[in-house]
Design a protein around this motif. Structure first.
Motif, PDB file in Angstrom:
ATOM      1  N   PHE A   1       7.163 -24.337  64.119  1.00 31.81           N
ATOM      2  CA  PHE A   1       8.332 -24.690  64.934  1.00 31.81           C
ATOM      3  C   PHE A   1       9.085 -23.429  65.358  1.00 31.81           C
ATOM      4  O   PHE A   1       9.544 -23.331  66.503  1.00 31.81           O
ATOM      5  CB  PHE A   1       9.254 -25.612  64.140  1.00 31.81           C
ATOM      6  N   GLY A   2       9.177 -22.457  64.472  1.00 31.79           N
ATOM      7  CA  GLY A   2       9.881 -21.221  64.787  1.00 31.79           C
ATOM      8  C   GLY A   2       9.228 -20.452  65.921  1.00 31.79           C
ATOM      9  O   GLY A   2       9.904 -19.941  66.823  1.00 31.79           O
ATOM     10  N   LEU A   3       7.901 -20.364  65.893  1.00 35.19           N
ATOM     11  CA  LEU A   3       7.195 -19.640  66.950  1.00 35.19           C
ATOM     12  C   LEU A   3       7.345 -20.351  68.291  1.00 35.19           C
ATOM     13  O   LEU A   3       7.652 -19.719  69.312  1.00 35.19           O
ATOM     14  CB  LEU A   3       5.714 -19.499  66.603  1.00 35.19           C
ATOM     15  N   LEU A   4       7.140 -21.668  68.306  1.00 39.35           N
ATOM     16  CA  LEU A   4       7.234 -22.408  69.558  1.00 39.35           C
ATOM     17  C   LEU A   4       8.659 -22.389  70.111  1.00 39.35           C
ATOM     18  O   LEU A   4       8.868 -22.282  71.330  1.00 39.35           O
ATOM     19  CB  LEU A   4       6.764 -23.848  69.355  1.00 39.35           C
ATOM     20  N   SER A   5       9.653 -22.460  69.224  1.00 44.34           N
ATOM     21  CA  SER A   5      11.055 -22.379  69.660  1.00 44.34           C
ATOM     22  C   SER A   5      11.356 -21.011  70.257  1.00 44.34           C
ATOM     23  O   SER A   5      12.121 -20.900  71.222  1.00 44.34           O
ATOM     24  CB  SER A   5      11.998 -22.648  68.487  1.00 44.34           C
TER      25      SER A   5
ATOM     26  N   ARG B   1      -3.066 -19.446  78.500  1.00 43.09           N
ATOM     27  CA  ARG B   1      -4.198 -19.316  77.570  1.00 43.09           C
ATOM     28  C   ARG B   1      -3.877 -18.318  76.461  1.00 43.09           C
ATOM     29  O   ARG B   1      -4.168 -18.567  75.278  1.00 43.09           O
ATOM     30  CB  ARG B   1      -5.447 -18.858  78.324  1.00 43.09           C
ATOM     31  N   LEU B   2      -3.257 -17.215  76.819  1.00 46.00           N
ATOM     32  CA  LEU B   2      -2.923 -16.188  75.826  1.00 46.00           C
ATOM     33  C   LEU B   2      -1.856 -16.689  74.856  1.00 46.00           C
ATOM     34  O   LEU B   2      -1.913 -16.386  73.657  1.00 46.00           O
ATOM     35  CB  LEU B   2      -2.441 -14.917  76.528  1.00 46.00           C
ATOM     36  N   MET B   3      -0.904 -17.464  75.363  1.00 46.31           N
ATOM     37  CA  MET B   3       0.132 -18.013  74.483  1.00 46.31           C
ATOM     38  C   MET B   3      -0.493 -18.997  73.495  1.00 46.31           C
ATOM     39  O   MET B   3      -0.188 -18.972  72.296  1.00 46.31           O
ATOM     40  CB  MET B   3       1.211 -18.717  75.320  1.00 46.31           C
TER      41      MET B   3
ATOM     42  N   ALA C   1      -8.562 -23.476  63.958  1.00 44.30           N
ATOM     43  CA  ALA C   1      -7.279 -22.853  64.292  1.00 44.30           C
ATOM     44  C   ALA C   1      -7.099 -22.706  65.802  1.00 44.30           C
ATOM     45  O   ALA C   1      -5.991 -22.900  66.322  1.00 44.30           O
ATOM     46  CB  ALA C   1      -7.164 -21.490  63.611  1.00 44.30           C
ATOM     47  N   GLU C   2      -8.174 -22.380  66.505  1.00 45.10           N
ATOM     48  CA  GLU C   2      -8.073 -22.212  67.958  1.00 45.10           C
ATOM     49  C   GLU C   2      -7.705 -23.523  68.640  1.00 45.10           C
ATOM     50  O   GLU C   2      -6.827 -23.567  69.516  1.00 45.10           O
ATOM     51  CB  GLU C   2      -9.397 -21.688  68.521  1.00 45.10           C
ATOM     52  N   ALA C   3      -8.367 -24.610  68.216  1.00 45.29           N
ATOM     53  CA  ALA C   3      -8.076 -25.922  68.794  1.00 45.29           C
ATOM     54  C   ALA C   3      -6.661 -26.375  68.433  1.00 45.29           C
ATOM     55  O   ALA C   3      -5.944 -26.953  69.268  1.00 45.29           O
ATOM     56  CB  ALA C   3      -9.097 -26.943  68.308  1.00 45.29           C
ATOM     57  N   ALA C   4      -6.252 -26.107  67.197  1.00 40.76           N
ATOM     58  CA  ALA C   4      -4.898 -26.476  66.778  1.00 40.76           C
ATOM     59  C   ALA C   4      -3.855 -25.708  67.589  1.00 40.76           C
ATOM     60  O   ALA C   4      -2.840 -26.270  68.014  1.00 40.76           O
ATOM     61  CB  ALA C   4      -4.710 -26.196  65.285  1.00 40.76           C
ATOM     62  N   GLY C   5      -4.113 -24.415  67.809  1.00 41.17           N
ATOM     63  CA  GLY C   5      -3.197 -23.614  68.606  1.00 41.17           C
ATOM     64  C   GLY C   5      -3.074 -24.141  70.021  1.00 41.17           C
ATOM     65  O   GLY C   5      -1.966 -24.228  70.575  1.00 41.17           O
ATOM     66  N   ALA C   6      -4.207 -24.516  70.611  1.00 40.01           N
ATOM     67  CA  ALA C   6      -4.195 -25.059  71.976  1.00 40.01           C
ATOM     68  C   ALA C   6      -3.405 -26.362  72.028  1.00 40.01           C
ATOM     69  O   ALA C   6      -2.615 -26.592  72.951  1.00 40.01           O
ATOM     70  CB  ALA C   6      -5.616 -25.271  72.470  1.00 40.01           C
ATOM     71  N   ALA C   7      -3.607 -27.232  71.032  1.00 47.47           N
ATOM     72  CA  ALA C   7      -2.912 -28.518  71.006  1.00 47.47           C
ATOM     73  C   ALA C   7      -1.405 -28.329  70.816  1.00 47.47           C
ATOM     74  O   ALA C   7      -0.598 -28.999  71.472  1.00 47.47           O
ATOM     75  CB  ALA C   7      -3.479 -29.387  69.886  1.00 47.47           C
ATOM     76  N   LEU C   8      -1.028 -27.418  69.942  1.00 47.12           N
ATOM     77  CA  LEU C   8       0.395 -27.157  69.713  1.00 47.12           C
ATOM     78  C   LEU C   8       1.052 -26.564  70.944  1.00 47.12           C
ATOM     79  O   LEU C   8       2.196 -26.883  71.269  1.00 47.12           O
ATOM     80  CB  LEU C   8       0.573 -26.234  68.506  1.00 47.12           C
TER      81      LEU C   8
ATOM     82  N   ALA D   1      14.995 -30.889  69.394  1.00 47.01           N
ATOM     83  CA  ALA D   1      14.811 -32.029  68.480  1.00 47.01           C
ATOM     84  C   ALA D   1      13.460 -32.715  68.718  1.00 47.01           C
ATOM     85  O   ALA D   1      12.758 -33.074  67.764  1.00 47.01           O
ATOM     86  CB  ALA D   1      15.953 -33.024  68.666  1.00 47.01           C
ATOM     87  N   ARG D   2      13.099 -32.878  69.972  1.00 49.37           N
ATOM     88  CA  ARG D   2      11.803 -33.503  70.288  1.00 49.37           C
ATOM     89  C   ARG D   2      10.651 -32.615  69.842  1.00 49.37           C
ATOM     90  O   ARG D   2       9.628 -33.109  69.347  1.00 49.37           O
ATOM     91  CB  ARG D   2      11.721 -33.775  71.794  1.00 49.37           C
ATOM     92  N   LEU D   3      10.827 -31.332  70.016  1.00 49.56           N
ATOM     93  CA  LEU D   3       9.781 -30.397  69.586  1.00 49.56           C
ATOM     94  C   LEU D   3       9.588 -30.473  68.081  1.00 49.56           C
ATOM     95  O   LEU D   3       8.453 -30.543  67.590  1.00 49.56           O
ATOM     96  CB  LEU D   3      10.150 -28.976  70.009  1.00 49.56           C
ATOM     97  N   ARG D   4      10.684 -30.491  67.343  1.00 54.26           N
ATOM     98  CA  ARG D   4      10.570 -30.574  65.880  1.00 54.26           C
ATOM     99  C   ARG D   4       9.890 -31.875  65.466  1.00 54.26           C
ATOM    100  O   ARG D   4       9.032 -31.876  64.573  1.00 54.26           O
ATOM    101  CB  ARG D   4      11.947 -30.451  65.230  1.00 54.26           C
ATOM    102  N   ASP D   5      10.262 -32.981  66.087  1.00 55.86           N
ATOM    103  CA  ASP D   5       9.668 -34.275  65.740  1.00 55.86           C
ATOM    104  C   ASP D   5       8.152 -34.255  65.964  1.00 55.86           C
ATOM    105  O   ASP D   5       7.380 -34.709  65.109  1.00 55.86           O
ATOM    106  CB  ASP D   5      10.289 -35.385  66.590  1.00 55.86           C
ATOM    107  N   GLN D   6       7.722 -33.744  67.115  1.00 56.70           N
ATOM    108  CA  GLN D   6       6.298 -33.765  67.438  1.00 56.70           C
ATOM    109  C   GLN D   6       5.501 -32.766  66.601  1.00 56.70           C
ATOM    110  O   GLN D   6       4.380 -33.050  66.183  1.00 56.70           O
ATOM    111  CB  GLN D   6       6.102 -33.515  68.942  1.00 56.70           C
ATOM    112  N   VAL D   7       6.094 -31.612  66.335  1.00 55.16           N
ATOM    113  CA  VAL D   7       5.411 -30.633  65.488  1.00 55.16           C
ATOM    114  C   VAL D   7       5.310 -31.163  64.061  1.00 55.16           C
ATOM    115  O   VAL D   7       4.306 -30.948  63.374  1.00 55.16           O
ATOM    116  CB  VAL D   7       6.142 -29.273  65.522  1.00 55.16           C
TER     117      VAL D   7
END
Length: 214
Positions: free
Chosen positions: A91-95, A134-136, A159-166, A190-196
């Motif tokens: 959550f911290g990285l995506l935020s 793609r890089l993100m 991990a690659e697939a999880a990163g893409a999905a996140l 709030a929505r980001l936290r819920d989904q993550v």
């Protein structure tokens, strides 16, 4: 030595032009900002701007690319830290990506960038935009890899697939935020936290252990 000085001067002019473009785009909007106004604010000739950027669209893409470069640099430092909690780490990285996206570009500018990337997918702009995404996504995968190595994420997770999905999660929510001027950033968060939280429930090492005990 003179070559090095010229390169530094060129890099400085490019930074000044981008800073002027960002300031005017944010203040007056993309459509109402002229290349002449950008040149005047950057204290260079209009021709100099065109020496570095072929169009206003090129300037906008350069700002998107700059955002991506800076966000990924911050992301690398973030990933290198010790993370005790999987949810908070992701959550911290995506935020951080969301926060950084609003430094150089407004919602209106992101709408312009996204629309161009979608409608002109095969253009240099569209290709560059897709590569930035793609890089993100790959960097999010790097965080998942680090969490796997520390035993906080199941070893069988790709991990690659999880990163893409996140990244799809945060990108989709950010697109909603950009499209709706009335949406508060706190709502996006709030929505980001819920989904993550839902997603991380399937990543956690403890989930696999619970399944084995069941």
């Amino acid at each position: 030595m003179m070559t090095g000085l010229r390169e530094r001067q060129k890099a400085g002019r490019r930074r000044d032009i981008l800073a002027a473009a960002s300031q005017l785009f944010r203040k007056d909007g993309f459509a109402d900002t002229s290349v002449e106004a950008i040149a005047a604010l950057a204290e260079v000739g209009t021709g100099t701007v065109y020496n570095y950027f072929s169009s206003k669209g090129d300037l906008l893409m350069a700002l998107v690319a700059l955002d991506g470069e800076q966000a990924r640099a911050k992301g690398q430092r973030y990933i290198a830290r010790n993370h005790d909690d999987t949810l908070e780490a992701i959550f911290g990285l995506l935020s951080m990506y969301v926060d950084h996206a609003l430094i150089h570009l407004t919602r209106e500018l992101w709408r312009n960038a996204m629309a161009t990337a979608l409608t002109q997918a095969d253009s240099p702009f569209g290709i560059s935009y897709a590569e930035n995404d793609r890089l993100m996504a790959a960097q999010v995968g790097e965080l998942v890899t680090a969490l796997k190595q520390s035993g906080k994420v199941r070893g069988d997770i790709n991990a690659e697939a999880a990163g893409a999905a996140l990244f799809i999660i945060v990108n989709g929510l950010f697109m909603q935020f950009v499209a709706q001027d009335k949406m508060a950033k706190s709502t996006l968060s709030a929505r980001l936290r819920d989904q993550v939280t839902v997603f991380v429930g399937g990543l956690a090492a403890s989930t696999l252990q619970q399944r084995k005990r069941a």
